[in-house]
Design a protein around this motif. Structure first.
Motif: not given
Length: 148
Positions: A47-73
């Motif tokens: 989930x996004x929280x687990x990914x954010x923890x592994x990346x050592x970033x805030x969950x909102x930053x991770x959410x934005x990265x995932x949004x861009x990756x999702x938009x890119x398919x």
């Protein structure tokens, strides 16, 4: 030695990220996005929280990265069957060739970084870094805090 080792490791890490980012930009991915893709390749369905923890970033930053990756398919969100409020993140088939390209770029960059080191020196470097990582991950939390 402690200060210079820490500075050297940090500097090498920063320069490697910068060089990779320069190369990866041509393919449309950033280091952060590549890290998300690699994490999901190794551990699909986090989930996004687990990914954010592994990346050592805030969950909102991770959410934005995932949004861009999702938009890119490259990734898709799927409902968590155990928790209807949560989403699990999965790679799409489109991500496979992107990951292959980025893996190739990373290999080339690492080869450039290791120029001048013979195979024995390269192996010793890897072994030494693995030992350091192991030492740092096995340090009890209280002991680490006590030494600043």
């Amino acid at each position: 030695m402690t200060e210079s080792l820490g500075f050297l490791l940090s500097d090498v890490s920063r320069l490697m990220r910068r060089r990779f980012d320069e190369r990866a930009r041509k393919s449309g991915a950033s280091v952060a996005q590549w890290r998300v893709l690699k994490i999901l390749q190794r551990q699909p369905g986090l989930n996004q929280g687990q990914i954010a923890e592994l990346l050592e970033v805030e969950p909102i930053s991770c959410c934005r990265m995932i949004d861009r990756l999702e938009e890119s398919g490259l990734v898709e969100r799927r409902r968590d069957p155990a928790d209807r409020r949560a989403w699990r993140i999965h790679l799409t088939d489109t991500a496979s060739p992107v990951l292959a390209d980025l893996h190739k770029l990373a290999g080339e960059m690492i080869e450039d970084a290791l120029q001048g080191l013979n195979p024995e020196q390269r192996e010793q470097l890897i072994e030494s870094l693995q030992t350091i990582r192991s030492n740092l991950t096995s340090v009890p939390e209280g002991k680490e805090a006590a030494h600043g």
